[in-house]
Design a protein around this motif. Structure first.
Motif, short mmCIF file in Angstrom:
data_model
loop_
_atom_site.label_atom_id
_atom_site.label_comp_id
_atom_site.label_asym_id
_atom_site.label_seq_id
_atom_site.Cartn_x
_atom_site.Cartn_y
_atom_site.Cartn_z
N TYR A 98 14.08 7.31 -4.75
CA TYR A 98 13.66 7.16 -6.14
C TYR A 98 13.10 5.75 -6.34
CZ TYR A 98 16.31 11.42 -7.05
OH TYR A 98 16.77 12.71 -7.04
N ARG A 99 12.36 5.59 -7.44
CA ARG A 99 11.73 4.29 -7.70
C ARG A 99 12.77 3.18 -7.83
NH1 ARG A 99 7.75 4.38 -12.62
NH2 ARG A 99 6.89 6.01 -11.28
N LYS A 100 13.89 3.48 -8.47
CA LYS A 100 14.95 2.48 -8.63
C LYS A 100 15.53 2.09 -7.28
CE LYS A 100 19.29 1.79 -11.15
NZ LYS A 100 20.28 2.42 -12.04
N GLU A 101 15.69 3.07 -6.38
CA GLU A 101 16.23 2.80 -5.04
C GLU A 101 15.24 1.98 -4.21
OE1 GLU A 101 18.99 6.78 -4.43
OE2 GLU A 101 16.88 6.84 -3.87
N GLN A 244 16.05 6.96 -19.75
CA GLN A 244 15.72 8.11 -18.92
C GLN A 244 16.30 9.39 -19.52
OE1 GLN A 244 17.02 7.22 -14.97
NE2 GLN A 244 15.31 5.87 -14.55
#
Length: 247
Positions: A98-101, A244
């Motif tokens: 994911y983008r956060k990861e 989110q």
């Protein structure tokens, strides 16, 4: 049949990235091999400096003088190629994150590489001179210290790995807190046990002298505190979650 297609694509990509990594290490090794003797002389400098006057290192095997420097050159080649190897690993796993990861993994890969190099440098410039001087001076009277070059290489590589891995402590703390396996508060409560554990690890991973054990345990403790600080800063910023949920 179509369900197998993504798996085959992943396997092909993994094969290609492994081949690129092997080729990169091979290219670096081709260069490092030409300086194999110089690399070993540089590695042996702390040992040579700690030996009594008139003593020298020895080779107890016929092929040892030839193979040992090339073994070192190969290890150095892998160490130099680590940034490229990690980049290949990142390129392989990035599509599944994911983008956060992704925002967290890139700094972790870069910092883990720098911390490993820092651990190796600390072992070479600080720990080895002190530990080798102590060990050479501990020889009984009448015993000539003459270290085998192959055994010395194995000893030094073990020390480098121990300190390189120990310096990854902040990364381990951040990952444990990030994954939810533990929390900063819980680790702070366990600080006394972790400090004792650092000295136990220092005893197990270093030569049997108090100097090198302490020189491994204290940095591990300080890096543990650094990991707690960074993990606390990271965990204190979970503001995107509510936004989110609204979407």
């Amino acid at each position: 049949m179509s369900s197998q297609s993504p798996l085959l694509d992943h396997l092909l990509e993994l094969r290609n990235r492994l081949l690129r990594s092997i080729i990169a290490v091979g290219i670096v090794f081709a260069v490092a091999a030409t300086f194999a003797d110089d690399l070993y002389h540089w590695l042996a400098a702390p040992m040579l400096a700690s030996l009594p006057l008139g003593s020298s290192m020895i080779a107890t095997d016929v092929a040892t003088p030839f193979f040992t420097p090339f073994k070192l050159a190969f290890v150095v080649s892998i160490a130099i190629a680590v940034p490229y190897l990690l980049w290949q690993l990142w390129a392989f796993i990035a599509p599944g994150l994911y983008r956060k990861e992704k925002r967290l993994v890139v700094p972790l890969l870069a910092s883990s590489t720098l911390l490993f190099y820092a651990g190796v440098a600390f072992a070479y410039f600080v720990v080895l001179p002190l530990a080798l001087k102590f060990l050479a001076g501990a020889a009984p009277e009448g015993v000539t210290v003459a270290t085998d070059i192959s055994r010395y290489l194995d000893f030094v590589l073990t020390i480098f790995m121990a300190f390189g891995i120990a310096f990854e402590t902040p990364i381990a703390i951040i990952l444990l807190c990030w994954s939810g396996a533990t929390s900063v508060t819980s680790l702070r409560r366990k600080r006394p046990y972790i400090i004792v554990g650092a000295f136990v690890v220092g005893m197990l991973l270093t030569p049997p002298d108090v100097i090198s054990q302490t020189l491994l345990a204290i940095p591990m403790w300080l890096l543990f505190e650094l990991g707690l600080l960074i993990a606390g800063l990271y965990r204190s910023e979970p503001k995107p979650e509510p936004e989110q949920n609204q979407d």
